[in-house]
Design a protein around this motif. Structure first.
Motif, PDB file in Angstrom:
ATOM      1  N   SER A 230       0.843  -1.200   0.000  1.00 21.60           N
ATOM      2  CA  SER A 230       0.000   0.000   0.000  1.00 21.60           C
ATOM      3  C   SER A 230       0.871   1.240   0.000  1.00 21.60           C
ATOM      4  CB  SER A 230      -0.916   0.028   1.226  1.00 21.60           C
ATOM      5  OG  SER A 230      -1.606   1.260   1.312  1.00 21.60           O
TER       6      SER A 230
ATOM      7  N   ASP B 139      -0.152   4.028   1.096  1.00 15.14           N
ATOM      8  CA  ASP B 139      -0.642   4.852   2.191  1.00 15.14           C
ATOM      9  C   ASP B 139       0.367   4.785   3.340  1.00 15.14           C
ATOM     10  OD1 ASP B 139      -1.909   6.095   4.274  1.00 15.14           O
ATOM     11  OD2 ASP B 139      -3.798   4.984   4.089  1.00 15.14           O
ATOM     12  N   PRO B 140       1.069   5.891   3.640  1.00 14.92           N
ATOM     13  CA  PRO B 140       2.105   5.840   4.681  1.00 14.92           C
ATOM     14  C   PRO B 140       1.549   5.538   6.065  1.00 14.92           C
ATOM     15  CG  PRO B 140       1.745   8.098   3.955  1.00 14.92           C
ATOM     16  CD  PRO B 140       0.995   7.224   3.007  1.00 14.92           C
ATOM     17  N   THR B 141       0.260   5.759   6.287  1.00 14.05           N
ATOM     18  CA  THR B 141      -0.319   5.479   7.609  1.00 14.05           C
ATOM     19  C   THR B 141      -0.438   3.972   7.852  1.00 14.05           C
ATOM     20  OG1 THR B 141      -2.618   5.530   6.795  1.00 14.05           O
ATOM     21  CG2 THR B 141      -1.638   7.617   7.499  1.00 14.05           C
ATOM     22  N   LEU B 142      -0.353   3.177   6.777  1.00 17.30           N
ATOM     23  CA  LEU B 142      -0.435   1.724   6.924  1.00 17.30           C
ATOM     24  C   LEU B 142       0.938   1.069   6.963  1.00 17.30           C
ATOM     25  CD1 LEU B 142      -3.340   0.917   4.418  1.00 17.30           C
ATOM     26  CD2 LEU B 142      -3.487   1.243   6.907  1.00 17.30           C
TER      27      LEU B 142
ATOM     28  N   GLN C 226       4.601  -0.169   8.046  1.00 18.30           N
ATOM     29  CA  GLN C 226       5.178  -0.669   9.282  1.00 18.30           C
ATOM     30  C   GLN C 226       6.696  -0.706   9.158  1.00 18.30           C
ATOM     31  OE1 GLN C 226       3.387  -4.375  10.639  1.00 18.30           O
ATOM     32  NE2 GLN C 226       1.524  -3.944   9.501  1.00 18.30           N
TER      33      GLN C 226
ATOM     34  N   TYR D 279       7.039   3.434   0.702  1.00 12.90           N
ATOM     35  CA  TYR D 279       5.627   3.761   0.946  1.00 12.90           C
ATOM     36  C   TYR D 279       5.459   5.084   1.685  1.00 12.90           C
ATOM     37  CZ  TYR D 279       4.612  -1.219  -0.019  1.00 12.90           C
ATOM     38  OH  TYR D 279       4.490  -2.473  -0.588  1.00 12.90           O
ATOM     39  N   MET D 280       6.569   5.783   1.968  1.00 17.02           N
ATOM     40  CA  MET D 280       6.523   6.949   2.852  1.00 17.02           C
ATOM     41  C   MET D 280       6.603   8.281   2.117  1.00 17.02           C
ATOM     42  SD  MET D 280       6.267   5.187   5.557  1.00 17.02           S
ATOM     43  CE  MET D 280       6.392   6.427   6.822  1.00 17.02           C
TER      44      MET D 280
ATOM     45  N   ASN E 237       8.532  11.396   2.408  1.00  9.39           N
ATOM     46  CA  ASN E 237       9.527  11.237   3.475  1.00  9.39           C
ATOM     47  C   ASN E 237      10.228   9.877   3.364  1.00  9.39           C
ATOM     48  OD1 ASN E 237       8.770  13.770   4.764  1.00  9.39           O
ATOM     49  ND2 ASN E 237       6.912  12.713   5.406  1.00  9.39           N
TER      50      ASN E 237
END
Length: 369
Positions: A140, A142-145, A147, A189-190, A193
């Motif tokens: 994904s 999506d950086p909020t997902l 790990q 994924y970030m 950043n």
């Protein structure tokens, strides 16, 4: 049925001969290398990763051999082949989106077992263990997902994960050198950043010691014959370009070479490079080829293809160099949704032959006798 040279020796007591799609491309060659495997990534979400084999002894190219050797395996090889390595008598295929590593007999490609690791990326070996990088979380952007990633330590006898060492976000290639594991953290994924470090893991304690800052969105890391690490950065696809870096493991000195790198292959004191650098600013992909002298740490050629046939390659993707003949192999992913092409060049960069592959041909490993 056609007999394939790699299946003349079996990892089992019984022997079966399968008949995948084959194509004669050249004359037989006999030396210490029997042939090479080529792992095709396949289109993400389509379960189309396949395994091809070129046999030097017959001069033939064999497509999709895993399916023929393993008709009982559901879904065949899986979704997105991301790495391919040989260790001992076994062939290991990292299948990223299927969250597994397929373990096969290196001669027959018959399945031995499977190692389950989420979002697994690359694999290397040391003594009786395999070490594989993992993005840990789901596929994904999506950086909020996202790990924190890890390196899994795998017992090659039992195919069980026995430990984890946590590193940065989205770790990609790794290299084992002098009791340490160097891991290229991408942070893919970030965006915006990205990560910019190499994680350094103590092999004995199996824990991260420290990180070395190099550049954003790291991808590949290999060591040359001098013990210098060569590390690639994808850049950020905007202002920071893709570049090649060298890192001294002892002093942490870092140098940069102004050449874009998407893939490379170390052969003696030469680093053969292909670059496919996409920019969101221009919406264009710049394609390049080159050779770096690792002793001088200099770009000594901006194109290892000498007969102009690089114009036939739409999207260079994989690269390999035969350690004996110095033949150069470059794959073309073309449009990423249809079968690719494998180009074979002699050591002087002149095209010898080409052949159709699976979708997105990417990862090579040579099979020795």
């Amino acid at each position: 049925m056609a007999v394939i040279c790699l299946w003349l020796t079996s990892c089992r007591s019984e022997q079966e001969v399968f008949d995948p799609e084959t194509e004669g491309v050249t004359y037989p060659v006999f030396n210490a290398i029997r042939g090479f495997y080529l792992l095709n990534e396949g289109n993400m979400g389509s379960n189309k990763s396949t395994l091809d084999f070129f046999c030097y002894e017959t001069g033939t190219f064999h497509r999709n051999i895993f399916a023929y050797a393993n008709p009982h395996v559901p879904m065949e090889l899986g979704d997105v082949g991301n790495d391919l390595q040989i260790h001992g008598s076994r062939l290991y295929a990292v299948i990223n989106v299927s969250n597994k590593i397929e373990v096969m007999c290196k001669f027959t490609t018959r399945r031995i077992g499977q190692i389950d690791i989420p979002n697994v990326r690359y694999i290397r070996f040391h003594e009786g263990y395999a070490f594989a990088t993992s993005y840990a979380g789901p596929v994904s952007l999506d950086p909020t997902l996202a790990q924190i990633g890890f390196v899994a330590k795998i017992d090659t006898a039992t195919l069980e994960v026995v430990a984890r060492a946590y590193v940065g976000f989205q770790p990609d290639e790794l290299y084992i050198l002098n009791g340490k594991i160097y891991v290229a953290n991408s942070g893919g994924y970030m965006f915006p950043n990205y990560e910019n470090t190499l994680s350094v893991i103590c092999l004995q304690k199996f824990e991260e010691l420290y990180r070395i800052e190099v550049a954003v969105n790291l991808h590949r890391v290999r060591a040359d014959q001098n013990g210098i690490l060569w590390v690639t950065s994808r850049g950020d696809y905007f202002d920071a370009p893709s570049r090649l870096y060298w890192v001294c493991p002892q002093t942490h000195d870092i140098g940069q070479l102004d050449i874009a790198v998407s893939n490379f292959w170390l052969s003696g004191d030469s680093l053969f490079i292909i670059g496919t650098e996409f920019s969101w600013l221009t919406m264009q992909t710049e394609i390049s080829f080159g050779i770096v002298d690792v002793n001088k740490k200099e770009v000594v050629s901006r194109n290892f293809i000498t007969d102009g046939t690089e114009q036939q390659i739409r999207m260079p993707y994989g690269i390999a160099v035969n350690p004996i003949t110095r033949s150069i192999y470059v794959t073309d992913a073309r449009n990423f949704v249809t079968p690719g092409t494998l180009f074979s060049f002699d050591r002087y960069g002149r095209l010898r032959w080409q052949v159709r592959t699976g979708d997105i041909p990417a990862h090579f490993v040579f099979l020795e006798r």
